[in-house]
Design a protein around this motif. Structure first.
Motif, mmCIF file in Angstrom:
data_model
loop_
_atom_site.group_PDB
_atom_site.id
_atom_site.type_symbol
_atom_site.label_atom_id
_atom_site.label_comp_id
_atom_site.label_asym_id
_atom_site.label_seq_id
_atom_site.Cartn_x
_atom_site.Cartn_y
_atom_site.Cartn_z
ATOM 1 N N LEU A 18 0.833 -1.206 0.000
ATOM 2 C CA LEU A 18 0.000 0.000 0.000
ATOM 3 C C LEU A 18 0.871 1.260 0.000
ATOM 4 N N ASP A 43 -8.371 1.015 -10.005
ATOM 5 C CA ASP A 43 -8.095 -0.040 -9.022
ATOM 6 C C ASP A 43 -9.019 -1.200 -9.370
ATOM 7 N N PHE A 45 -8.976 -4.644 -8.638
ATOM 8 C CA PHE A 45 -9.396 -5.565 -7.571
ATOM 9 C C PHE A 45 -9.384 -4.699 -6.311
ATOM 10 N N ALA A 46 -10.365 -3.798 -6.193
ATOM 11 C CA ALA A 46 -10.216 -2.652 -5.301
ATOM 12 C C ALA A 46 -10.321 -3.011 -3.821
ATOM 13 N N HIS A 51 -8.791 -1.800 5.477
ATOM 14 C CA HIS A 51 -8.483 -3.123 6.031
ATOM 15 C C HIS A 51 -8.224 -2.977 7.524
ATOM 16 N N GLY A 62 -7.135 1.300 2.509
ATOM 17 C CA GLY A 62 -6.792 0.426 1.388
ATOM 18 C C GLY A 62 -6.350 1.258 0.190
ATOM 19 N N SER A 63 -6.033 0.572 -0.895
ATOM 20 C CA SER A 63 -5.494 1.292 -2.052
ATOM 21 C C SER A 63 -6.472 2.335 -2.624
ATOM 22 N N ILE A 80 -13.155 -1.199 -9.028
ATOM 23 C CA ILE A 80 -13.941 -2.372 -9.450
ATOM 24 C C ILE A 80 -13.789 -3.470 -8.398
ATOM 25 N N ASP A 81 -14.883 -4.124 -8.047
ATOM 26 C CA ASP A 81 -14.795 -5.327 -7.210
ATOM 27 C C ASP A 81 -15.978 -6.237 -7.536
ATOM 28 N N ASP A 83 -17.281 -8.290 -5.238
ATOM 29 C CA ASP A 83 -18.029 -8.541 -4.005
ATOM 30 C C ASP A 83 -18.981 -7.366 -3.721
ATOM 31 N N GLY A 105 -18.430 -6.041 -10.554
ATOM 32 C CA GLY A 105 -18.295 -7.013 -11.645
ATOM 33 C C GLY A 105 -16.889 -7.550 -11.738
ATOM 34 N N CYS A 107 -13.418 -7.568 -13.141
ATOM 35 C CA CYS A 107 -12.610 -6.496 -13.743
ATOM 36 C C CYS A 107 -12.056 -6.894 -15.107
ATOM 37 N N ASP A 132 -4.509 -6.109 -8.498
ATOM 38 C CA ASP A 132 -4.085 -6.711 -7.230
ATOM 39 C C ASP A 132 -5.010 -7.859 -6.818
ATOM 40 N N PRO A 133 -5.002 -8.957 -7.602
ATOM 41 C CA PRO A 133 -5.877 -10.085 -7.244
ATOM 42 C C PRO A 133 -5.327 -10.872 -6.064
ATOM 43 N N TYR A 134 -6.182 -11.704 -5.446
ATOM 44 C CA TYR A 134 -5.681 -12.623 -4.422
ATOM 45 C C TYR A 134 -4.863 -13.743 -5.066
HETATM 46 C C1 LIG Z 1 -6.211 -8.349 -2.549
HETATM 47 S S1 LIG Z 1 -7.840 -7.698 -2.470
HETATM 48 C C2 LIG Z 1 -7.566 -6.033 -2.989
HETATM 49 C C3 LIG Z 1 -6.878 -5.157 -1.991
HETATM 50 C C4 LIG Z 1 -6.693 -3.731 -2.429
HETATM 51 N N1 LIG Z 1 -6.004 -3.620 -3.718
HETATM 52 C C5 LIG Z 1 -5.889 -2.961 -1.395
HETATM 53 O O1 LIG Z 1 -4.646 -3.093 -1.407
HETATM 54 O O2 LIG Z 1 -6.476 -2.232 -0.604
HETATM 55 C C6 LIG Z 1 -8.600 -8.408 -3.877
HETATM 56 C C7 LIG Z 1 -10.055 -7.991 -4.150
HETATM 57 O O3 LIG Z 1 -10.390 -8.454 -5.466
HETATM 58 C C8 LIG Z 1 -11.772 -8.804 -5.497
HETATM 59 N N2 LIG Z 1 -11.936 -9.661 -6.695
HETATM 60 C C9 LIG Z 1 -11.655 -10.977 -6.847
HETATM 61 N N3 LIG Z 1 -11.847 -11.357 -8.126
HETATM 62 C C10 LIG Z 1 -12.219 -10.245 -8.817
HETATM 63 C C11 LIG Z 1 -12.531 -9.981 -10.192
HETATM 64 N N4 LIG Z 1 -12.478 -10.941 -11.113
HETATM 65 N N5 LIG Z 1 -12.862 -8.720 -10.528
HETATM 66 C C12 LIG Z 1 -12.919 -7.732 -9.596
HETATM 67 N N6 LIG Z 1 -12.632 -7.927 -8.291
HETATM 68 C C13 LIG Z 1 -12.290 -9.160 -7.907
HETATM 69 C C14 LIG Z 1 -12.024 -9.434 -4.151
HETATM 70 O O4 LIG Z 1 -13.398 -9.334 -3.801
HETATM 71 C C15 LIG Z 1 -11.118 -8.578 -3.229
HETATM 72 O O5 LIG Z 1 -11.851 -7.527 -2.658
#
Ligand SMILES: C[S@@+](CC[C@H](N)C(=O)[O-])C[C@H]1O[C@@H](n2cnc3c(N)ncnc32)[C@H](O)[C@@H]1O
Length: 274
Positions: A18, A43, A45-46, A51, A62-63, A80-81, A83, A105, A107, A132-134
């Motif tokens: 971050l 952003d 995967f916002a 956090h 967060g970012s 975009i997220d 969730d 939706g 991203c 920034d995906p998981y």
């Molecule tokens: C690692 S977190 C992001 C953290 C954020 N960048 C930060 O540093 O504050 C990943 C996020 O991606 C979302 N996510 C997962 N798959 C996604 C997709 N295909 N499109 C958009 N968001 C998605 C999840 O719901 C989660 O909130």
């Protein structure tokens, strides 16, 4: 999708990520502002916008929230997220601001259908994009198009732990079709040559390349295939046990951007706290 908002608990290296993105965003916005170029923040995967710190238990921005606090400001913000509860949290943070756009939706679709078409070179618009995906939830096509547009600076989470856990096994025949599909979508081409050596173990199984070698192969893809001119060596990001969870990549068309990020990476590379 989940409806109850749960904040992620984040550790030392996530806080470093971050800080890195925030530091670069401030430098980027200052330079583009001086050049009078409209610049936007994306952003993809916002997350929820904030956090909880594992070390202190306190809320950590967060970012998206960090980006909203950058001075001078960006022209627009696109968050975009997938969730719903996180999207609602982002909407609360945005309030009545009309420079903030929140999308619920995938991203991979939103970027290509709604955001990248506004970033053609002739538009004079420039973007800083955080991917920034998981895990392996991002498609190569997004990274490729980001490089081809020529207008995007990108931070990218290269999820090597997800690859190791689910795909890069000693016995590749046992990997599930679903996991192979995720890896194929992320890499966007043949990754086996990059991931395995030509050596065989005593049992005839292929030997995996090191994490660093796999990341280096991907760095070269970002340059040679996606067309980013400047992709510095990425920063390995660890977990509390010291294992590399992901590499933080930066990619840009501009040499000075690479220099700024190398200086920021150097500041954090040897911090060593876990
Ligand atoms: C690692 S977190 C992001 C953290 C954020 N960048 C930060 O540093 O504050 C990943 C996020 O991606 C979302 N996510 C997962 N798959 C996604 C997709 N295909 N499109 C958009 N968001 C998605 C999840 O719901 C989660 O909130």
């Amino acid at each position: 999708m989940r409806r109850v908002l749960e904040f992620d608990e984040i550790g030392y290296w996530s806080e470093i990520k971050l800080d890195i993105v925030r530091d670069y965003a401030a430098a980027y916005s200052t330079i583009l502002n001086k050049k009078n170029l409209p610049h936007i923040y994306v952003d993809a995967f916002a997350g929820a916008g904030q956090h909880i710190s594992k070390s202190t238990g306190a809320f950590v921005p967060g970012s998206p929230l960090n980006a909203l606090n950058v001075q001078p400001p960006f022209r627009e913000y696109h968050f975009i997220d997938l969730d719903v509860s996180r999207v609602e949290s982002l909407q609360r943070i945005a309030g009545a601001r009309n420079d903030v756009h929140v999308y619920e939706g995938d991203c991979n679709e939103v970027l290509i259908q709604s955001i990248f078409p506004t970033l053609h070179f002739e538009s004079y618009r420039r973007a800083l994009c955080l991917l920034d995906p998981y895990g392996l939830d991002l498609n190569w096509d997004v990274m490729f198009q980001a490089g081809q547009l020529g207008t995007i600076d990108m931070f990218l989470n290269f999820p090597v732990m997800d690859m190791n856990r689910n795909v890069l096994w000693r016995n590749p025949d046992k990997v599930s079709v679903e996991q192979l599909a995720r890896m194929n979508a992320f890499w966007g081409g043949d990754w086996k040559e990059a991931a395995y050596t030509t050596e065989r173990s005593l049992f005839g199984e292929p030997e995996k390349e090191s994490n660093d070698a796999i990341a280096e192969a991907f760095r070269q893809r970002l340059q040679k295939i996606a067309g980013f001119k400047n992709v510095p060596e990425p920063l390995p990001m660890h977990n509390s046990k010291g294992a590399v969870v992901y590499y933080l990549f930066f990619a840009s068309q501009v040499g000075v951007a690479e220099k700024i990020v190398q200086d920021i990476f150097a500041k954090y590379r040897n911090k060593g706290g876990i």
